[in-house]
Design a protein around this motif. Structure first.
Motif, PDB file in Angstrom:
ATOM      1  N   GLU A 135       0.702  -1.420   0.005  1.00 24.62           N
ATOM      2  CA  GLU A 135      -0.140  -0.325   0.244  1.00 24.62           C
ATOM      3  C   GLU A 135       0.735   1.550   0.301  1.00 24.62           C
ATOM      4  O   GLU A 135       0.789   2.230  -1.104  1.00 24.62           O
ATOM      5  CB  GLU A 135      -0.782  -0.252   1.265  1.00 24.62           C
ATOM      6  CG  GLU A 135      -1.999  -1.021   0.841  1.00 24.62           C
ATOM      7  CD  GLU A 135      -3.229  -0.645   0.404  1.00 24.62           C
ATOM      8  OE1 GLU A 135      -2.990   0.061  -0.098  1.00 24.62           O
ATOM      9  OE2 GLU A 135      -4.140  -1.358   0.452  1.00 24.62           O
ATOM     10  N   GLY A 136       2.002   1.224   0.654  1.00 25.49           N
ATOM     11  CA  GLY A 136       2.951   1.958   0.879  1.00 25.49           C
ATOM     12  C   GLY A 136       3.547   2.428  -0.475  1.00 25.49           C
ATOM     13  O   GLY A 136       4.105   3.471  -0.944  1.00 25.49           O
ATOM     14  N   ALA A 137       4.200   1.891  -1.108  1.00 20.00           N
ATOM     15  CA  ALA A 137       5.297   1.392  -2.109  1.00 20.00           C
ATOM     16  C   ALA A 137       4.446   1.886  -3.374  1.00 20.00           C
ATOM     17  O   ALA A 137       4.378   3.266  -4.278  1.00 20.00           O
ATOM     18  CB  ALA A 137       5.655  -0.024  -2.856  1.00 20.00           C
ATOM     19  N   ALA A 138       3.602   1.754  -3.579  1.00 18.57           N
ATOM     20  CA  ALA A 138       1.618   2.183  -4.705  1.00 18.57           C
ATOM     21  C   ALA A 138       1.699   3.674  -4.443  1.00 18.57           C
ATOM     22  O   ALA A 138       1.111   4.453  -5.350  1.00 18.57           O
ATOM     23  CB  ALA A 138       0.489   1.262  -4.176  1.00 18.57           C
ATOM     24  N   HIS A 139       1.408   4.195  -3.047  1.00 24.89           N
ATOM     25  CA  HIS A 139       1.090   5.406  -2.872  1.00 24.89           C
ATOM     26  C   HIS A 139       1.961   6.227  -3.478  1.00 24.89           C
ATOM     27  O   HIS A 139       1.922   7.154  -4.135  1.00 24.89           O
ATOM     28  CB  HIS A 139       0.815   5.661  -1.473  1.00 24.89           C
ATOM     29  CG  HIS A 139       0.798   7.393  -1.054  1.00 24.89           C
ATOM     30  ND1 HIS A 139      -0.387   7.761  -1.397  1.00 24.89           N
ATOM     31  CD2 HIS A 139       1.203   8.009  -0.432  1.00 24.89           C
ATOM     32  CE1 HIS A 139      -0.256   9.237  -1.269  1.00 24.89           C
ATOM     33  NE2 HIS A 139       0.537   9.260  -0.364  1.00 24.89           N
ATOM     34  N   PHE A 140       3.640   5.844  -3.319  1.00 23.14           N
ATOM     35  CA  PHE A 140       4.673   6.333  -2.916  1.00 23.14           C
ATOM     36  C   PHE A 140       5.066   6.612  -4.951  1.00 23.14           C
ATOM     37  O   PHE A 140       5.093   7.772  -5.763  1.00 23.14           O
ATOM     38  CB  PHE A 140       6.085   5.520  -2.830  1.00 23.14           C
ATOM     39  CG  PHE A 140       6.577   6.751  -1.496  1.00 23.14           C
ATOM     40  CD1 PHE A 140       5.720   6.468  -0.567  1.00 23.14           C
ATOM     41  CD2 PHE A 140       7.995   6.532  -1.449  1.00 23.14           C
ATOM     42  CE1 PHE A 140       6.096   7.351   0.098  1.00 23.14           C
ATOM     43  CE2 PHE A 140       8.299   6.883   0.211  1.00 23.14           C
ATOM     44  CZ  PHE A 140       7.281   7.427   0.998  1.00 23.14           C
ATOM     45  N   LEU A 141       4.457   5.275  -5.080  1.00 22.66           N
ATOM     46  CA  LEU A 141       4.348   5.738  -6.724  1.00 22.66           C
ATOM     47  C   LEU A 141       3.526   6.991  -7.864  1.00 22.66           C
ATOM     48  O   LEU A 141       3.742   6.893  -8.410  1.00 22.66           O
ATOM     49  CB  LEU A 141       4.448   4.189  -7.388  1.00 22.66           C
ATOM     50  CG  LEU A 141       5.861   2.870  -7.470  1.00 22.66           C
ATOM     51  CD1 LEU A 141       5.037   1.789  -7.790  1.00 22.66           C
ATOM     52  CD2 LEU A 141       7.026   4.031  -8.382  1.00 22.66           C
ATOM     53  N   ASP A 142       2.347   6.550  -7.132  1.00 27.35           N
ATOM     54  CA  ASP A 142       1.843   7.643  -7.206  1.00 27.35           C
ATOM     55  C   ASP A 142       1.981   9.465  -7.485  1.00 27.35           C
ATOM     56  O   ASP A 142       1.291  10.267  -7.986  1.00 27.35           O
ATOM     57  CB  ASP A 142      -0.065   7.581  -6.521  1.00 27.35           C
ATOM     58  CG  ASP A 142      -0.214   6.211  -6.595  1.00 27.35           C
ATOM     59  OD1 ASP A 142      -0.063   5.840  -8.108  1.00 27.35           O
ATOM     60  OD2 ASP A 142      -1.075   5.377  -6.111  1.00 27.35           O
ATOM     61  N   TRP A 143       3.071   9.435  -6.374  1.00 20.94           N
ATOM     62  CA  TRP A 143       3.619  11.005  -6.661  1.00 20.94           C
ATOM     63  C   TRP A 143       5.182  11.172  -6.392  1.00 20.94           C
ATOM     64  O   TRP A 143       5.590  12.286  -7.338  1.00 20.94           O
ATOM     65  CB  TRP A 143       3.275  11.185  -4.910  1.00 20.94           C
ATOM     66  CG  TRP A 143       1.940  11.422  -5.197  1.00 20.94           C
ATOM     67  CD1 TRP A 143       0.847  10.686  -3.896  1.00 20.94           C
ATOM     68  CD2 TRP A 143       0.684  12.614  -5.026  1.00 20.94           C
ATOM     69  NE1 TRP A 143      -0.553  10.732  -4.084  1.00 20.94           N
ATOM     70  CE2 TRP A 143      -0.208  12.390  -4.174  1.00 20.94           C
ATOM     71  CE3 TRP A 143       1.147  14.042  -5.442  1.00 20.94           C
ATOM     72  CZ2 TRP A 143      -1.336  12.640  -4.708  1.00 20.94           C
ATOM     73  CZ3 TRP A 143       0.018  14.652  -5.564  1.00 20.94           C
ATOM     74  CH2 TRP A 143      -1.033  14.312  -5.057  1.00 20.94           C
ATOM     75  N   LEU A 144       6.199  10.267  -6.351  1.00 25.32           N
ATOM     76  CA  LEU A 144       6.847  10.543  -6.905  1.00 25.32           C
ATOM     77  C   LEU A 144       7.478  10.221  -7.750  1.00 25.32           C
ATOM     78  O   LEU A 144       7.604   9.472  -8.971  1.00 25.32           O
ATOM     79  CB  LEU A 144       8.174   9.137  -6.071  1.00 25.32           C
ATOM     80  CG  LEU A 144       7.966   9.317  -4.391  1.00 25.32           C
ATOM     81  CD1 LEU A 144       9.019   7.521  -4.204  1.00 25.32           C
ATOM     82  CD2 LEU A 144       9.216  10.235  -4.122  1.00 25.32           C
ATOM     83  N   VAL A 145       8.614  11.711  -8.105  1.00 21.99           N
ATOM     84  CA  VAL A 145       9.233  11.561  -9.112  1.00 21.99           C
ATOM     85  C   VAL A 145      10.323  10.702  -9.814  1.00 21.99           C
ATOM     86  O   VAL A 145      10.933   9.663 -10.764  1.00 21.99           O
ATOM     87  CB  VAL A 145       9.499  13.021  -9.849  1.00 21.99           C
ATOM     88  CG1 VAL A 145      10.443  13.043 -11.403  1.00 21.99           C
ATOM     89  CG2 VAL A 145       8.768  14.072  -9.071  1.00 21.99           C
ATOM     90  N   ASP A 146      11.356  10.121  -8.423  1.00 19.18           N
ATOM     91  CA  ASP A 146      11.877   9.145  -8.387  1.00 19.18           C
ATOM     92  C   ASP A 146      11.516   7.441  -8.433  1.00 19.18           C
ATOM     93  O   ASP A 146      11.764   7.038  -7.704  1.00 19.18           O
ATOM     94  CB  ASP A 146      12.869   8.936  -8.209  1.00 19.18           C
ATOM     95  CG  ASP A 146      12.797   9.893  -6.364  1.00 19.18           C
ATOM     96  OD1 ASP A 146      11.703   9.158  -6.129  1.00 19.18           O
ATOM     97  OD2 ASP A 146      13.310   9.931  -5.874  1.00 19.18           O
ATOM     98  N   GLY A 147      10.117   7.836  -9.005  1.00 17.91           N
ATOM     99  CA  GLY A 147       9.474   6.247  -8.848  1.00 17.91           C
ATOM    100  C   GLY A 147       9.872   4.542  -9.170  1.00 17.91           C
ATOM    101  O   GLY A 147       9.528   4.816  -9.880  1.00 17.91           O
ATOM    102  N   ASP A 148      10.565   4.185  -9.023  1.00 22.09           N
ATOM    103  CA  ASP A 148      11.692   3.555 -10.018  1.00 22.09           C
ATOM    104  C   ASP A 148      11.153   2.453  -8.819  1.00 22.09           C
ATOM    105  O   ASP A 148      11.371   2.154  -7.689  1.00 22.09           O
ATOM    106  CB  ASP A 148      12.961   3.463  -9.535  1.00 22.09           C
ATOM    107  CG  ASP A 148      13.878   2.557 -10.108  1.00 22.09           C
ATOM    108  OD1 ASP A 148      14.572   3.328 -11.031  1.00 22.09           O
ATOM    109  OD2 ASP A 148      14.410   1.518  -9.711  1.00 22.09           O
ATOM    110  N   LEU A 149      10.781   1.451  -9.768  1.00 26.06           N
ATOM    111  CA  LEU A 149      10.100   0.133  -9.252  1.00 26.06           C
ATOM    112  C   LEU A 149      11.428  -0.916  -8.347  1.00 26.06           C
ATOM    113  O   LEU A 149      11.239  -1.433  -6.892  1.00 26.06           O
ATOM    114  CB  LEU A 149       9.725  -0.718 -10.340  1.00 26.06           C
ATOM    115  CG  LEU A 149       9.057  -1.990 -10.041  1.00 26.06           C
ATOM    116  CD1 LEU A 149       7.134  -1.491  -9.182  1.00 26.06           C
ATOM    117  CD2 LEU A 149       8.724  -2.783 -11.029  1.00 26.06           C
ATOM    118  N   ALA A 150      12.158  -0.640  -8.485  1.00 15.60           N
ATOM    119  CA  ALA A 150      13.455  -1.475  -7.524  1.00 15.60           C
ATOM    120  C   ALA A 150      14.225  -1.038  -7.125  1.00 15.60           C
ATOM    121  O   ALA A 150      13.572  -1.170  -5.779  1.00 15.60           O
ATOM    122  CB  ALA A 150      14.629  -1.435  -9.014  1.00 15.60           C
TER     123      ALA A 150
END
Length: 453
Positions: free
Chosen positions: A351-366
């Motif tokens: 849940e946290g990782a997904a929320h970060f990916l919704d907002w982070l410019v540096d949302g790198d999957l690894a």
């Protein structure tokens, strides 16, 4: 320009949006080339197409196009199914070679593998090049495994490995006549929603300007100040590394001999470490790297309070509000908010990782998802029971409370360290919520659950 001899190649930009130290671009520009970027419908319809990253991407494409025009070429932008658009561009000029940077996520590898197979059937050869990491994923492995699961031995092997030499930018980019694409779209044409108000600009130019400013000012003190929340002394180049606006190898080579450079280069090694983990274990993007038998709480109200920065723990709320304001979070704050979600609220790290990916410019999957697992205790960390006490973390890394006051304006009138634990009367008067959970009780519950697993 005669294209009948098949000398024309296609250079497909992905997460390498730069002209300097770009091995795929240099190889492609040995002759006429189509510098291509495909707006992949599969990505544009996924959660990875958040307003912050799309805006940064559009900036980066404009910057890349300008750099190519300085060298006599231009960027060709297409939209559609990625592999089809690459092959359509190749067929248009009779190209027999496609150059692309290698990547590690399951999506990127499947996409590239499909292109290789379809291109081979059409008589076109696809060359996959390094460039997204300092050391290619899979090139540094222990004797009996295909990946390092512990950072320290990987770091030693990584430092001892033979790094490739950085390559120069091409002096000339010759694009065949009559190759059309679409204009680089505005972000609003690609994704719904507004970006964060303080997102950094994308592009190789801003990346290099950022580094040129930061190195003489902050690098020498980086080892001592990288956890300083209010000092904001980190490099902030992670978005540029994610989109490849700057080469991680070039950064590592440039800084490793500088005072303070070892600490920053170590962070680049952490980035490579997680890339090699994901390359070997693509399932670890969303599945526990090490199953701890966790039973997570279903707590929509707690999750919403965490996302909104209304947990009642000031340093946690400051980190979450920085995320929404800037599309970026200080690394120390990332660990604090991740620990709070997974250890205090017992909410699934996904849940946290997904929320970060919704907002982070540096949302790198690894880096994003495996760092979340490190904090949650399901990843490569040797200490799965680590807990960050949010109040103590605030007092230690934001001792005067300046970071909290910067991002939590309700508490701007609270002086000094008192901002980290306002009393009930102060909270009520300022409209700031009480803690949504008692830290000591929550951690006791977490430890009891983990002890049974």
């Amino acid at each position: 320009m005669d294209m009948a001899d098949g000398r024309v190649s296609v250079m497909v930009f992905t997460r390498d949006l730069r002209v300097r130290d770009n091995p795929a671009l240099l190889a492609a520009t040995s002759g006429p080339v189509i510098p291509l970027f495909v707006l992949d419908d599969a990505i544009l319809s996924s959660r990875f197409a958040c307003p912050n990253r799309i805006g940064f991407l559009v900036d980066s494409l404009h910057d890349l196009d300008a750099s190519l025009r300085d060298r006599g070429g231009h960027l060709v932008v297409r939209r559609g199914r990625w592999g089809e658009e690459v092959l359509r561009a190749a067929h248009a000029v009779g190209a027999t070679t496609v150059h692309v940077a290698d990547d590690v996520s399951d999506f990127a590898r499947r996409r590239a593998d499909t292109l290789v197979a379809e291109a081979k059937a059409a008589g076109i050869e696809v060359h996959r090049h390094p460039g997204l990491t300092v050391v290619p994923s899979g090139s540094v492995t222990p004797a009996a495994s295909n990946l390092y699961q512990v950072f320290t031995p990987y770091h030693r092997a990584w430092l001892a490995a033979a790094w490739r030499s950085a390559v120069s930018a091409p002096q000339e980019v010759a694009v065949p006549d009559g190759i059309a694409g679409v204009a680089i779209p505005a972000p609003a044409a690609l994704v719904d929603g507004a970006p964060s108000p303080e997102v950094a600009p994308g592009g190789e130019g801003p990346a290099r300007a950022r580094l040129d400013t930061w190195v003489p000012r902050d690098l020498a003190r980086y080892a001592d100040r990288h956890d300083d929340l209010p000092g904001d002394a980190t490099s902030r180049i992670s978005p540029y590394l994610h989109f490849g606006c700057i080469s991680p190898l070039e950064v590592a080579n440039r800084l490793r001999s500088h005072e303070g450079g070892d600490a920053l280069v170590r962070q680049l090694c952490w980035r490579d470490f997680y890339h090699q983990v994901l390359a070997a274990r693509p399932d670890a993007a969303w599945r526990d790297f090490k199953d701890r038998g966790d039973t997570w709480h279903d707590d929509p109200e707690g999750l919403a309070a965490w996302k909104d920065g209304r947990t009642g723990y000031p340093v946690v709320d400051a980190g979450m509000r920085q995320l929404r304001r800037e599309g970026f979070v200080h690394n120390r704050a990332r660990m604090i908010v991740a620990s709070f979600l997974t250890k205090d609220l017992l909410i699934d790290w996904r849940e946290g990782a997904a929320h970060f990916l919704d907002w982070l410019v540096d949302g790198d999957l690894a880096n994003n998802n495996l760092n979340w697992q490190w904090t949650a205790g399901t990843g490569t960390d040797a200490n799965p029971h680590r807990v960050f006490n949010p109040t103590r973390q605030g007092l230690r890394f934001d001792p005067r409370g300046d970071y909290v006051r910067r991002y939590v304006p309700e508490l701007a009138s609270v002086d000094g360290k008192a901002v980290h634990d306002p009393d009930a009367e102060t909270r009520a008067r300022l409209g700031y919520p009480p803690p949504i959970v008692d830290h000591a009780e929550a951690i006791a519950e977490f430890k009891a659950i983990r002890s049974r697993s």
